[in-house]
Design an enzyme around this catalytic site. Structure first.
Site, PDB file in Angstrom:
ATOM      1  N   GLY A   4      37.872  16.516  62.121  1.00 42.97           N
ATOM      2  CA  GLY A   4      36.740  15.611  62.121  1.00 42.97           C
ATOM      3  C   GLY A   4      37.228  14.185  62.274  1.00 42.97           C
ATOM      4  CG  HIS A  48      40.018  12.135  58.467  1.00 41.32           C
ATOM      5  ND1 HIS A  48      39.402  11.986  57.254  1.00 41.32           N
ATOM      6  CD2 HIS A  48      39.527  13.285  58.998  1.00 41.32           C
ATOM      7  CE1 HIS A  48      38.579  13.009  57.046  1.00 41.32           C
ATOM      8  NE2 HIS A  48      38.634  13.792  58.094  1.00 41.32           N
ATOM      9  CE  LYS A  83      42.508  16.952  58.602  1.00 45.49           C
ATOM     10  NZ  LYS A  83      42.350  17.093  60.070  1.00 45.49           N
ATOM     11  CG  ASP A 104      39.309  21.307  60.344  1.00 45.71           C
ATOM     12  OD1 ASP A 104      38.338  21.162  59.573  1.00 45.71           O
ATOM     13  OD2 ASP A 104      39.778  20.384  61.024  1.00 45.71           O
ATOM     14  CG  HIS A 153      36.355  15.801  54.698  1.00 46.49           C
ATOM     15  ND1 HIS A 153      37.515  16.427  54.306  1.00 46.49           N
ATOM     16  CD2 HIS A 153      36.364  15.803  56.053  1.00 46.49           C
ATOM     17  CE1 HIS A 153      38.180  16.815  55.390  1.00 46.49           C
ATOM     18  NE2 HIS A 153      37.503  16.445  56.455  1.00 46.49           N
TER      19      HIS A 153
END
Ligand code: ADP
Ligand code: ADP
Ligand code: MG
Ligand code: MG
Ligand code: MG
Ligand code: MG
Lengths: 332, 229, 332, 229
Positions: free
Chosen positions: A53, A56, A104, A109, A219
């Site tokens: 995502g 980050h 990760k 994911d 997150h």
């Protein structure tokens, strides 16, 4: 919500446009949201793909370049990219030596990279191996959970395995090295404030002015518990003690990362590093290398995380090898 | 956990095969589902903010909007194609956990349905069951893991039992809707064991699972479209 | 106030302790709050000193090292260091070739560096020249004000003049180069939130949720006016237009810095860079180099600034020269 | 601007020289000043937050605390030494604009006072005037630039006129205190032309200059210590 954006839905696309302007050393496939090296790796070298995502930054796009990744797939904010993206990237960068996926440990994911790997192997006939990072000691590791989150170790792994790939090590050696790194690394994070997901427009969690959230991920997930806001030296204890309780870091030197979550200024990160270093010294841990700054963030969250990685000489050598990316650069 | 709970209803199908559901009705179902997730986007995201990462609503809306665009632009001519397009579009546009899960669900439904333009009750149930098996293969959810499976499995179970008792499509879908809603509600008291919410351990108790809430909407949409059938 | 600190009064001292742990390439005089290179410059080379209030990290301590500064004096948060500090640093690092002070244009900094220079010259007999940066177009420049603030150009100047000093250029040449750089650079900043000075404990100014402050400096000073919070592309206009109205940047290539104020995440800075690059392209400005990140900050302020520097070939060459500091590193 | 306004009172000194002020009284003055800036630290910082960088209170407290520590640890034996220690300590510990300004003010007072243990009215006035000249040399303030000079200059002017009219120390200090306060208040309607506040242009109007407020405290402290003399 106060952000330097045009519209929440365009954040990722617009940030990729900025990244494309930022450097001629990256090539960006805007349609598939893939960040490539402008100059591909030489033939016969294993290629490294990561992704996840967005939110980050500099992870992962900022780690594409000589000595680290070959491609990064950017998902929506905090949402894993889709198998199509990883498949397109895989086909694009494989030089015949195979591709290592660095994933990760999040259900999304895992599943998306898994689907991509299935397709890459079965449809495109490309040799793909995956390594999953799961270094977050805040999360209980058990057969009955999704397991630990992959956080800070991902950055260190991308650097070290990236250097090894540059040296020409083969896919299975690299995947063993990657797993070895993951097994020897642990992280822990805290938040002073929640981040705000742009599409949501308000903080993910409410955190009173006098409290901090212990054991957050990257997150804006709530952590494991809350404590009254402490002094930096207490926060350092909260970060380091669970890591040391989980793994013995005294037997080999360590690489330490003191990572900011995105909205904590560098002066505070320097200060926190000092507090962490004190605890490590007192615990008989020998720091070989360190990184202090925003390396794996959670949008505009204030807070920080600590990652320790127990390393051997080979890993230190690979750590010191030249790297040229937006997020990490030295030796070149 | 009995296998029938795990994979919905696995008994023999004695249900009526005379009445069918058409391609158009299935499109209407998807359209209704898309409307519902759009209308309830904030609700789904708020559930996810509490125990996840605050994106389930936007994920589902992005996916279902893309789905409706795809099937409006190039209307599939068979039910198999319809569900495959839906599945592929979800896989390609959603990402996260829900993309592969909902995507695989519809892809498997598509494979099982085949190149037909209508499904009778038994066929629809088989397709749905195949979809759920896909979800199980992808995410390995067990009952009471506090995932969308906890709405999906009871919904299919109720749908099967109802159809098996020679009830109408309409009644069966209503039963499925209610079972999904009950399953969703029951997730509140569970400790999450899969997905992001599992990081929270005990702190996940007291919150609904967002995926089970979107799955409840899937069956609400079905019940609405089949009402009167 | 939520900060990773022990106590407001210890912030600077504690951050220096962290910095000391962070790298063996710096030596820190904690009593005088001076950051030195661990390995001093070779004899006969001009030494560069800068300094200022703390809270702008990595400025200035993070720019001490090969290719940039020889020493940085850290004041209290947002308060100029004292002449004693500059004098001690000057005596310590002069190799006989003289010392250049790099001073940001604030009354306090000017007066304290001036007193230090007076003492260095008269008491210690050291050859000192000073250059003052004043690149902030948000401030009206007139004989009847303190003039423009020194902001982003300071970073670029420290890099370029640092490289020239490393080459062995003499004091008067360096001071001419430094003045030339300052004359060819302009900056402009905006804030989405106020910073909070730790000793104060509350935000310096109140900014409603739907407003932004235009023309802020790096000290949480209120800016020149407020506007409704705009989209990134409007913010980019607010930043770039006043710069272009003030100086003609079309005749030579430019170095662009898109700087974060401390609490704005990198994804937003990438995005803003894209918006700024669009305007520059449309205005016929040729970008030779860029920097995107937190380089000169205002504690935990959210917002960003843009700096443009019009450069010649020589400056680009010096820009590209190796640098090894915590804040900037390449070529080595 | 007439020179007398710029540098306080520059006329001839006809004032009484019989009454003197002692080293101890001057220490008491500094002590009182230190107490006042500590008590009003937040007020000074808030003024600075409005048009500066929110540190004037902490700057002055840090400086005056260091001053009191220094002269307690090693009590100076002459007035010249006292003011030099004060000035050097302020220069070394305050930083910012106020460090060099207040520092130079006291350094120059020290040089002018010399190695004496008491000052008569004329001598005190000369020392204060020398201090102010130091401020002018450092910061180049003009009248109405909205700086501490706008409290300092009228204070010295009033002090001189009062002493010159053979008033008591006590009355003269009171006149100085009032003039400083009036000068401080008058800064509110000015546009800042020096220091950080000048960045704000017109927006600086309506706010008091923080430095003029701390200078008003300096004369409040003097009046308090000399009351009854
Ligand atoms: N292993 C799993 N098996 C089944 N469903 C799962 C699993 N992991 C997560 N889910 C479902 O996915 C939902 C979350 O979807 P979403 O928020 O869109 O993705 P992400 O968690 O990646 O942000 C959860 O609420 C849960 O119902
Ligand atoms: N050039 C100047 N001449 C005289 N006084 C000045 C000048 N510049 C600033 N000042 C005074 O200094 C005060 C600010 O002091 P302080 O806040 O401690 O320092 P800084 O402005 O460096 O933060 C202002 O309120 C003003 O009275
Ligand atoms: Mg997600
Ligand atoms: Mg989610
Ligand atoms: Mg200041
Ligand atoms: Mg100030």
């Amino acid at each position: 919500m106060k952000k330097l954006i045009n519209a929440p839905d365009n954040l990722v696309a617009d940030a990729l446009l900025g990244l494309a302007e930022a450097t001629t050393e990256l090539r960006i496939d805007h349609k598939n949201r893939i960040i490539y090296r402008a100059e591909p790796k030489q033939k016969g070298r294993v290629a490294l793909i990561s992704g996840g995502g967005s939110g980050h930054e500099p992870l992962h796009g900022g780690y594409v370049g000589l000595g680290m990744l070959d491609a990064a797939c950017a998902g929506e904010v905090f949402t894993s990219p889709t198998p199509d993206q990883m498949l397109a990237a895989t086909k694009q960068i494989d030089t015949g030596a195979g591709v290592l996926y660095i994933v990760k440990n999040y259900t999304g994911d895992i599943m998306n990279f898994e689907m991509a790997a299935e397709l890459a192997i079965s449809v495109a006939g490309i040799n793909v191996l995956s390594v999953v990072t799961n270094d977050d000691v805040a999360v209980q590791d058990s057969l009955y959970t999704a397991g630990r989150r992959g956080v800070g170790v991902t950055v260190l792994l991308e650097k070290i395995v990236g250097a090894a790939a540059e040296e020409g090590q083969d896919l299975s050696t690299l995947s063993t090295l990657a797993r070895d790194i993951n097994n020897n690394g642990r992280s822990m994070g805290i938040a002073l404030t929640s981040c705000t997901v742009p599409a949501v427009g308000k903080p993910t969690f409410d955190l009173p002015d006098n409290e901090m959230e212990i054991g957050i991920g990257i997150h804006g997930e709530p952590g494991r518990h809350r404590l009254p806001l402490g002094a930096a030296r207490e926060i350092a204890e909260q970060l380091v003690e669970p890591i040391l309780a989980d793994f013995n870091f005294t037997s080999r030197p360590v690489i330490v990362m003191l990572n900011g979550m995105g909205a904590s200024p560098l002066i505070e990160l320097y200060l926190m590093y000092g507090e962490v270093a004190k605890i490590l010294k007192r615990s008989g841990i020998n720091v070989a290398r360190n990184l202090i700054g925003n390396y794996i963030t959670a949008l505009d969250m204030a807070g920080c995380s600590v990652t320790l990685l127990s390393v051997d000489d080979q890993m230190i050598k690979l750590w010191d090898a030249p790297v040229k990316t937006l997020g990490l650069r030295w030796g070149i | 956990m009995p296998p029938s709970r795990r994979l919905g209803f696995a008994g023999e199908f004695k249900i009526m095969t005379s009445k069918t559901i058409s391609l158009n009705q299935l499109v209407a179902w998807l359209n209704k589902f898309s409307e519902l997730v759009s209308a309830q986007c904030n609700y789904l995201t708020d559930l996810d903010a509490a125990i996840g990462d605050a994106d389930h609503g936007t994920n589902m809306v992005r996916g279902m909007t893309a789905v409706m665009n795809a099937i409006t632009a190039a209307p599939p001519s068979t039910i198999g194609d319809l569900f495959k397009v839906v599945g592929m579009t979800l896989v390609s546009t959603v990402g996260g956990a829900s993309g592969p899960l909902y995507g695989t669900f519809f892809l498997r439904m598509g494979v099982t349905s085949g190149a037909v333009s209508e499904l009778n009750g038994a066929q629809l149930l088989m397709a749905l069951n195949a979809g759920m098996e896909g979800v199980v293969a992808r995410g390995k959810p067990l009952a009471n893991d506090k995932t969308l499976f906890d709405a999906l499995a009871p919904a299919l179970h109720a749908f099967a039992i109802s159809l098996n008792s020679y009830h109408s499509f309409s009644d069966a879908a209503l039963a499925a809707q209610m079972a999904a809603a009950v399953g969703r509600d029951a997730t509140a008291s569970l400790i999450a064991r899969k997905g992001r919410a599992s990081y929270l351990g005990e702190r996940s108790i007291g919150h609904f699972d967002p995926g089970s809430a979107s799955t409840a909407l899937l069956f609400e949409a079905l019940a609405e479209v089949l009402s009167g059938e």
